[in-house]
Design a protein around this motif. Structure first.
Motif, short mmCIF file in Angstrom:
data_model
loop_
_atom_site.label_atom_id
_atom_site.label_comp_id
_atom_site.label_asym_id
_atom_site.label_seq_id
_atom_site.Cartn_x
_atom_site.Cartn_y
_atom_site.Cartn_z
N LYS A 242 0.82 -1.22 0.00
CA LYS A 242 0.00 0.00 0.00
C LYS A 242 0.86 1.27 0.00
N PRO A 243 1.85 1.42 0.91
CA PRO A 243 2.67 2.64 0.87
C PRO A 243 3.51 2.76 -0.40
N ILE A 244 3.89 1.62 -1.00
CA ILE A 244 4.66 1.67 -2.25
C ILE A 244 3.80 2.29 -3.35
N LEU A 245 2.55 1.87 -3.40
CA LEU A 245 1.64 2.36 -4.44
C LEU A 245 1.28 3.83 -4.22
N GLY A 247 3.10 6.14 -2.37
CA GLY A 247 4.29 6.98 -2.48
C GLY A 247 4.34 8.09 -1.44
N LYS A 248 5.48 8.74 -1.37
CA LYS A 248 5.67 9.82 -0.40
C LYS A 248 4.70 10.97 -0.71
N GLY A 250 1.75 10.86 -1.21
CA GLY A 250 0.74 10.47 -2.20
C GLY A 250 1.12 10.72 -3.64
N GLN A 251 2.42 11.02 -3.89
CA GLN A 251 2.82 11.43 -5.23
C GLN A 251 2.69 10.33 -6.28
N ARG A 252 3.02 9.10 -5.94
CA ARG A 252 2.97 8.03 -6.94
C ARG A 252 1.52 7.73 -7.33
N LEU A 253 0.63 7.76 -6.35
CA LEU A 253 -0.78 7.53 -6.65
C LEU A 253 -1.34 8.68 -7.48
#
Length: 300
Positions: A242-245, A247-248, A250-253
């Protein structure tokens, strides 16, 4: 228009994972309806792409890649879908890469030759073949492997020889009325296409196991005043994904959402407001019940 003046029929695109079936489907239909990425097994569902002209209609069947690995519920699901799509069609387009036959190509070959219908071999990724002198020996080797109706080298990416392939396919379709309305381009609805465009951006933007551990469900799909309001949940299998998807900060999402939204606006021809959430559903890809609830029916 009389039946004798029209040709129509079903054509399955088959082959190992990541050989370019979805890219070829989009090229032949002339519109993006099947998602693509450089990763194997991006396609999980059976999907029809429909190409109609005044007198012809070709219904292309895009399928998951055929592979001998039957470990896991998801792999078995994809193999069932792909295998069933070889039946009840007028001809099969079997795809290999211009780099040559591989061990992975043998399983799809065995399945398609058993069907007893014309099989057209497409040698794809012609644009990646640096030495064109290798093409003729590959075609000769292919002729020794099976009795193909025809062999057509193409580049799905650039469109090279795509028109030639379409003309070859038409020769194997019966004289009959159109199977679908002339203005229809797919058998899939907008909710499905929206979920696939989100999944495409996950496959393109993440490495390792994360793309394979994700599924997308559309919670809301509503049109108001010329705009689409879409809420979607991205499901992962483990808390650590979940945190990988996301991102810091929320940038990657946000990147996934922005790129998916632009793709939707191009496909649907309307402004799109997209909201994404990420939730955990432990082991969903290895549960038949979870797969069914997330839209992975047998689709035969």
């Amino acid at each position: 228009m009389s039946d004798a003046a029209t040709r129509s029929g079903l054509v399955t695109l088959a082959g190992r994972p990541n050989v370019g079936k979805s890219t070829l489907l989009n090229r032949l239909v002339g519109q993006k309806i099947s998602i693509t990425s450089s990763r194997a097994q991006t396609t999980r569902h059976r999907l029809l792409g429909i190409k109609s002209t005044d007198h012809t209609q070709i219904v292309y069947v895009d399928t998951p890649g055929l592979h001998a690995d039957n470990k896991g519920v998801m792999n078995r699901h994809m193999n069932r879908v792909a295998g069933a799509s070889l039946q009840g069609v007028d001809c099969i387009v079997l795809m290999i890469a211009a780099s040559g036959w591989t061990k992975q190509d043998e399983y799809p070959l065995q399945l398609v030759v058993k069907q007893g219908i014309p099989v057209i071999l497409v040698i794809n990724k012609l644009d990646q073949l640096k030495d064109r002198s290798k093409l003729l020996p590959l075609m000769e080797l292919s002729n020794r492997k099976a009795e193909f109706a025809e062999i057509v080298p193409v580049s799905a990416r650039t469109g090279a020889n795509a028109d030639d392939l379409e003309n070859v396919i038409l020769k194997h379709l019966p004289h009959q009325p159109f199977l679908y309305p002339a203005d229809q381009i797919s058998d899939r609805g907008e909710r499905f296409l929206a979920s696939e465009l989100i999944r495409e951006q996950i496959f393109r933007g993440f490495q390792q196991e994360v793309p394979y551990a994700t599924a997308v469900s559309i919670e809301q799909f509503k049109r108001t005043k010329g705009a689409l309001h879409i809420d979607a949940t991205i499901w992962v299998e483990k808390e650590g994904q979940k945190p990988i998807l996301i991102g810091k900060d929320g940038q990657r999402l946000k990147t996934v959402g922005s790129r998916a939204r632009l793709a939707m606006q191009k496909l649907f021809g309307a402004k799109v407001h997209l909201h994404l959430w990420v939730k955990v559903r432990e082991g969903w890809s290895d549960s038949a019940r979870a797969l069914h609830s997330l839209g992975y029916s047998d689709e035969t």
